[in-house]
Every structure is written in structure tokens, then in C-alpha cells.
Design a protein around this motif. Structure first.
Motif, PDB file in Angstrom:
ATOM      1  N   GLU A   1      -7.876 -13.416   1.191  1.00 57.43           N
ATOM      2  CA  GLU A   1      -7.423 -12.039   1.008  1.00 57.43           C
ATOM      3  C   GLU A   1      -5.906 -11.915   1.218  1.00 57.43           C
TER       4      GLU A   1
ATOM      5  N   ASN B   1      -2.737 -10.751  -1.297  1.00 55.28           N
ATOM      6  CA  ASN B   1      -1.886  -9.645  -0.867  1.00 55.28           C
ATOM      7  C   ASN B   1      -0.412 -10.026  -0.873  1.00 55.28           C
TER       8      ASN B   1
ATOM      9  N   LYS C   1      -9.663  -4.179   5.513  1.00 56.03           N
ATOM     10  CA  LYS C   1      -8.490  -3.815   4.707  1.00 56.03           C
ATOM     11  C   LYS C   1      -7.260  -3.636   5.589  1.00 56.03           C
ATOM     12  N   ASN C   2      -7.428  -2.966   6.702  1.00 58.50           N
ATOM     13  CA  ASN C   2      -6.315  -2.747   7.626  1.00 58.50           C
ATOM     14  C   ASN C   2      -5.846  -4.061   8.242  1.00 58.50           C
TER      15      ASN C   2
ATOM     16  N   GLU D   1      -4.025  -6.014   4.956  1.00 57.39           N
ATOM     17  CA  GLU D   1      -2.845  -5.382   4.350  1.00 57.39           C
ATOM     18  C   GLU D   1      -1.789  -5.000   5.384  1.00 57.39           C
TER      19      GLU D   1
END
Length: 657
Positions: free
Chosen positions: A92, A96, A598-599, A602
């Protein structure tokens, strides 16, 4: 002597020459002088897969500590934070990061820098293991390349071009993302040598099945069963009352997808029955607890869950009453709640006091025989028992729980169990009569484990109820080491508003566990040295914001309820505790709640963790001083006997062909 000669002869088949025997002795002696591997303790995960994954991936902050040790003077806090996140979530995070680059040259430069840092970190975390152990941990696809890069010695320049070419080839073949991912997962694996899960994988959270899949793939793990785990173990063994409890809790926390989607168990008959039997006007108290963050649900779905919740709760109370009547040794007559109801007045009498019921609708209960299932209920129960026993994925997970799990574990001088060792008010061990024999202390927990295993092994045989009834007792009985209370007031919480009826008095263990003498007594009971052993528990959330301390009895006891369950976090004031035990000592780690994957990726949001030193080793602890070291010492002794037998001519060498 004859037995010893036979044993040495068998050992000689594995080490057929003096040379091989000597080499193994040297190898084992060397291994015992390596630093002790890091143990990671988690408890009370309760189906919260994302938070569990994060704590597992970051090793309770262990990876960040290693990064700080190496790069504190060379990288900024922002760079170290990004590197940590990359190691936790490589796939991930790579996606990103690459979005911020304008061209391939910038991307390749980032790959080179990142690979260099990851390799340096991997060399550091691998340094406490043998090359053989590291080799076994290597991902198959890149095993040879990683092994070569880990052996790089910066003090010599002879192979500098060789190593540079490896990196260049990785880039030119467009394999950098896969290679970074592989080495990141290797670092995750090497920072923790062994994982202990001190109970309660199941219930409340939505993904216990994913947690089980993760544990099955883990390189080294043990499990101490929790009260919620044994409920699922009983359900998979065919206990109707355990199945009813599992379904009721899943409905209460809006997690019936676990039953249907994860384990493929149809609830169609239960839904149809509930729709036909329980009108919406009589659903008081059975509305499920909805996650405040969830928005993807429909009122119709909630209405159906509410009805199923009520239907399965009534079935549960009936099934429990049958067991209580069948098992007088349980001494649970005070929990025959359906006998206490005045069905005409809509009241219930408990301990001589009458209380109004908040819900008086019991369409399937015959007041003359309240514990008898209706024909429809009996049909549903039979269908559910068959479905739970024949769910392939559930049976795979529960079989793993039995294979890797125990009621308690003695490991490196520590005693691990989920709940308690039941005590009387005077501090003596509480007794329970099981089939004409009294059990207490260690013997009681041993008996509970025997019963659990027999319940699962005999699940397809007749007369299995004697084992299954005791599995249910472990969920709710006063002398259960997993429950630890005088009663479970489930009925009262659903049907009585007055909270004085909801009280469940904790076992004396929970007040006495602050006492040094009590903890030492328990350690001695289980054959451990009270001078250096610890008791490690889960089960009870530590209410830090009320001043409760997880370190009890001057460090003899550590309570590490992981606090993963969101339902408890408002009460506790944090997301709980985990524990690390490495060659330098023990560290208790407190965590703030995990927000989202997600937090974490990212925004590079890591769980904020605080460490407290519990025990610090005066001298760095080596493998020799661990349980593994004691086994290796015995192996060395045996090999030395074999070597002597070779040298004396008692056993002849048989060189391999």
C-alpha cells in the motif's frame, strides 16, 4: 543400560559419524550463547482484525525502536516514520509514494535509497539469529538474493560491484516493489521470534476468521484459550447451547456476517422462525449494538437481526435450563430463570424480590414446562448443530485452536492463562466436583483442558453431552477459570431494568491478585519459581483512566488485555496493553486506539505506544537460559554420550554413502 544403548543407537542414525556428532555439539553450544529471541504477548483481540494486524506488523513498536537505533543520527523523524510505515504496509505504501514522483529517474533513486536502508535494517534485526534460522525465514522468490545482500561486508571493497549489480538488476527488471515488499515482511518476521495470544480471538469485532487465517500462517505462535474462544470451540464441537450463545452475541454486536459469510452457515430457518414468531412491538432490549462509524446498513436488516436476537436468546435460556437440571454438580439452580417468572403478572422473583419484566412476550414458552423447545425451535437447533459441525472453514480454524492452544502455558519461567485460577474468599483454591472427584488449582485447569479436547474429539459420537455440558460450564460457571464470576446475568440484562440484578461478582482472585503472596502461591502451584516468574493474564480490561495499574503484586502479575474491542475503549481510556520480552527484559506497552488502515498508510499514523520496563536483565539473557536452551542442553548431553560411545568403540561409525 540396554535402554540407553538403544537410544544412542537410534541417535547414531541421525549423526552417524564422530565428525557429524562433534559439529552438532559445536552448533548447539553456539546457538545457546545467542541472545534470547523476542516474545510478543497479545490478548483479547475480539475480532478487530485491522488493529491486530497493525500491532502484529509493528511488533508493538519494536520495528520503530530498531529504526531509531540505526538511523537516529542519519534520518529525520519524517524519514524514519515513512520507513516504518513502508515496512508495516509495503504494497500500500509503495503505491502511495510513487504517486508523488514525476519520472522514472526519481522513482529509481528512491528505490535505491530505500533498498539500502531496508537491507541495513534487515542485517541488524537478523544479527541475533543463526544464518540457518534466517535462511529458513527468507521468502522463496528472493531467498538467494536477500541472503547475498545480508552477507555484505562494507569493510571490504572486493564485491562492491557485485552488490551494486544486484540492486541495478532488481531495478532494471522492474522487481523493486516486490523485493521491497519481501524484505519488509522479513523484517516484520525477524523482530519477533515468538507470538503468545493470551485468549479471546472471537466475538464482538467483525473479523475473527481473518485473525485465525493470519495466526495459521504465523511462523511461531501459541494460544491460551479465552472464554469467548471456548464458546466457539464448544459450538464447533456440536454444543447447541454454545451455538445459541455464539449466535446471540453475534446478533447483539451486529456480526452475523461472520456466521453466514465467513463460515457459510445458513441462518434462513432462524430468520423465518423469528419473523413469524416475534413482532416488532415486543423487541425491547434486543436491538443490536451498531458501530457508530458504520453507515452501510439498512433498517430492514436491523429489524431482522433484532428478531433473530430475541429468538435465539430464548432458545439459549431453555437449553441452559436443561443442562442445569442434568448436571446437579454444577450447582447452578439459581440460574433457572424461566422458573422464576410469573407469566401472568409479567414479573420475576430473584432472591425473594419481585421485579417487573421490560418484555413479557414469550410465545414459545409453556409455563408448565418452560425449558421444552417448541417443534420449530428443535428443528432450528438440529439444523444449526449440523451446520456448525460441517462448516469446513470453521472446523479448520477450531482445529488449529485445539492444536496450538491450552488452558495455560508455562513458557520461559512465566505462567500464561486468560482469566484466573479460581479462589475462595480465604485465598484457598476453589474446588469443583466433576464426576465424583474434586479438582482445584492446576489440577482443575488440567481437567478443563482434557474435557475440552474430549468434547471436540467425540463430537460425532453418542453420549457426548457429558463433555459438551462442561464446555458450557467453562463459559458461565463460578469455578471456571475462564469466566471468573459468581453468575452470568444475561437474562437480567435483557429483561430487567433494575441494575442491581445485573451484578456479577468477580472471583476473589481479582482482588487478591494484587497480593504478592497470592501470586507466588499460584506460581508454586504450577511448578514455577516465584522469585523470577510472572503471571500474564488477559480477560479484564485495565481501567487506566480510573487509576488502575496493569502491573500488580510488585511485578509478579501483568494484565495485558489488549483493549482491541472498541466496546471497551471508552471505559478503559486507551486501547489496552501488549507485552514484549527480549534479551534485555520485559516491557509493557500501552496503546492508543487504531484508527484505520487508510490513515496508517496515507498519513503514516502509527498507534501511539508508551513503554514501561517491568523487569530489566542485569546480564543480557541468552538462549541457554530459556526453555529452548534447556532442551538444547539435554540434546548436547545426549550427543556427548554418543560421542563417547563412538570413541570407546561401543557404537561403530556408519559414514553416509
Amino acid at each position: 543400560m540396554d535402554i540407553n544403548k538403544k537410544y544412542l543407537t537410534l541417535l547414531a542414525k541421525e549423526y552417524p559419524t564422530i565428525g557429524e556428532t562433534t559439529t552438532e555439539i559445536i552448533n548447539l553450544e553456539a546457538i545457546m550463547n545467542l541472545p534470547k529471541g523476542t516474545e510478543h504477548f497479545l490478548s483479547d483481540i475480539h475480532g478487530e482484525y485491522d488493529a491486530f494486524q497493525h500491532v502484529l506488523r509493528n511488533g508493538s513498536g519494536n520495528i520503530k525502536e530498531k529504526i531509531n537505533e540505526i538511523f537516529i543520527d542519519r534520518l529525520s523523524q519524517k524519514e524514519m516514520k515513512m520507513l516504518a510505515t513502508l515496512i508495516y504496509y509495503p504494497e500500500e505504501k509503495i503505491r502511495n509514494i510513487l504517486e508523488d514522483f514525476d519520472n522514472q529517474t526519481e522513482i529509481d533513486e528512491w528505490y535505491r535509497i530505500t533498498l539500502s536502508r531496508l537491507i541495513e535494517l534487515c542485517v541488524f534485526v537478523a544479527s541475533k539469529y543463526t544464518r540457518s534460522k534466517v535462511r529458513k525465514a527468507l521468502p522463496n522468490e528472493f531467498a538467494y538474493i536477500i541472503e547475498e545482500l545480508l552477507s555484505k561486508d562494507n569493510s571490504f571493497a572486493n564485491k562492491e560491484d557485485y552488490y551494486s549489480k544486484i540492486i541495478q538488476s532488481i531495478l532494471s527488471l522492474d522487481r523493486a516493489p516486490e523485493f521491497i515488499t519481501a524484505i519488509s515482511y522479513l523484517i516484520q518476521r525477524l523482530v519477533v521470534d515468538h507470538l503468545h495470544v493470551v485468549g479471546d480471538i472471537y466475538d464482538r469485532g467483525p473479523y475473527p476468521d481473518k485473525i485465525m487465517d493470519t495466526l495459521i500462517d504465523h511462523h511461531s505462535v501459541d494460544i491460551q484459550w479465552g472464554n469467548h474462544d471456548i464458546l466457539w470451540m464448544g459450538a464447533a464441537s456440536g454444543s447447541a447451547v454454545c451455538i445459541a450463545n455464539v449466535l446471540r452475541i453475534s446478533a447483539r454486536y451486529d456480526n452475523l456476517e461472520i456466521i453466514e459469510d465467513a463460515y457459510g452457515i445458513s441462518l434462513r430457518q432462524l430468520l423465518t422462525f423469528a419473523e413469524m414468531t416475534y413482532p416488532e412491538d415486543y423487541a425491547h432490549g434486543f436491538y443490536p449494538k451498531i458501530d457508530a462509524e458504520r453507515s452501510d446498513f439498512y433498517e430492514e436488516e436491523i429489524r431482522q437481526i433484532t428478531k433473530m436476537h430475541q429468538a435465539i436468546a430464548v432458545i439459549q435460556f431453555k437449553l441452559e435450563g436443561v443442562i442445569i437440571k442434568r448436571q446437579p454438580d454444577f450447582k447452578l439452580e439459581h440460574r433457572m430463570v424461566l422458573d422464576m417468572i410469573d407469566y401472568e403478572k409479567g414479573t420475576i422473583t430473584i432472591k425473594g424480590k419481585s421485579y417487573p419484566l421490560t418484555n413479557t412476550y414469550f410465545p414459545t414458552i409453556d409455563p408448565a414446562d418452560p425449558y421444552k423447545l417448541s417443534k420449530e425451535e428443535e428443528f432450528i437447533v438440529d439444523k444449526l448443530v449440523y451446520a456448525f459441525k460441517h462448516s469446513e472453514r470453521l472446523q479448520k480454524h477450531i482445529s488449529y485452536l485445539y492444536n496450538k492452544g491450552h488452558m495455560y502455558l508455562k513458557y520461559n519461567d512465566n505462567l500464561l492463562f486468560h482469566g484466573c485460577v479460581p479462589l475462595n474468599e480465604d485465598g484457598s483454591f476453589m474446588e469443583l466436583q466433576i464426576r465424583d472427584k474434586q479438582y482445584k488449582g492446576k489440577a482443575l485447569l488440567d481437567k478443563f483442558e482434557e474435557i475440552l479436547r474430549k468434547g471436540y474429539l467425540t463430537r460425532n459420537k453418542e453420549n457426548k453431552e457429558k463433555h459438551l455440558d462442561l464446555i458450557w460450564y467453562l463459559w458461565t460457571g463460578p469455578a471456571s477459570s475462564l469466566f471468573g464470576k459468581d453468575q452470568m446475568t444475561t437474562f437480567e440484562r435483557y429483561y430487567i431494568e433494575d441494575k442491581e440484578t445485573h451484578v456479577e461478582k468477580k472471583n476473589a482472585y481479582y482482588s487478591m491478585r494484587n497480593d504478592v503472596a497470592t501470586c507466588e502461591k499460584i506460581l508454586v502451584e504450577f511448578g514455577l519459581d516465584p522469585a523470577k516468574g510472572h503471571i500474564i493474564n488477559g480477560h479484564t480490561p485495565v481501567k487506566e483512566k480510573r487509576g488502575e495499574d496493569p502491573i500488580k503484586a510488585e511485578g509478579r502479575m501483568l494484565v495485558i488485555d489488549g483493549g482491541f474491542s472498541k466496546a471497551y475503549q471508552d471505559t478503559t481510556g486507551l486501547a489496552g496493553y501488549t507485552l514484549l520480552y527480549n534479551s534485555y527484559g520485559m516491557q509493557l506497552v500501552s496503546h492508543q486506539p487504531f484508527t484505520s488502515l487508510k490513515n496508517a498508510v496515507e498519513n503514516e499514523f502509527d498507534i501511539m505506544s508508551t513503554r514501561r520496563v517491568v523487569d530489566r536483565e542485569l546480564d543480557r539473557k541468552k538462549v541457554r537460559e530459556t526453555d529452548i536452551g534447556r532442551r538444547l542442553t539435554k540434546q548436547v548431553t545426549d550427543l556427548k554420550e554418543l560421542l563417547e560411545a563412538y570413541q570407546n568403540g561401543e557404537i561403530l561409525e556408519q559414514p553416509r554413502k
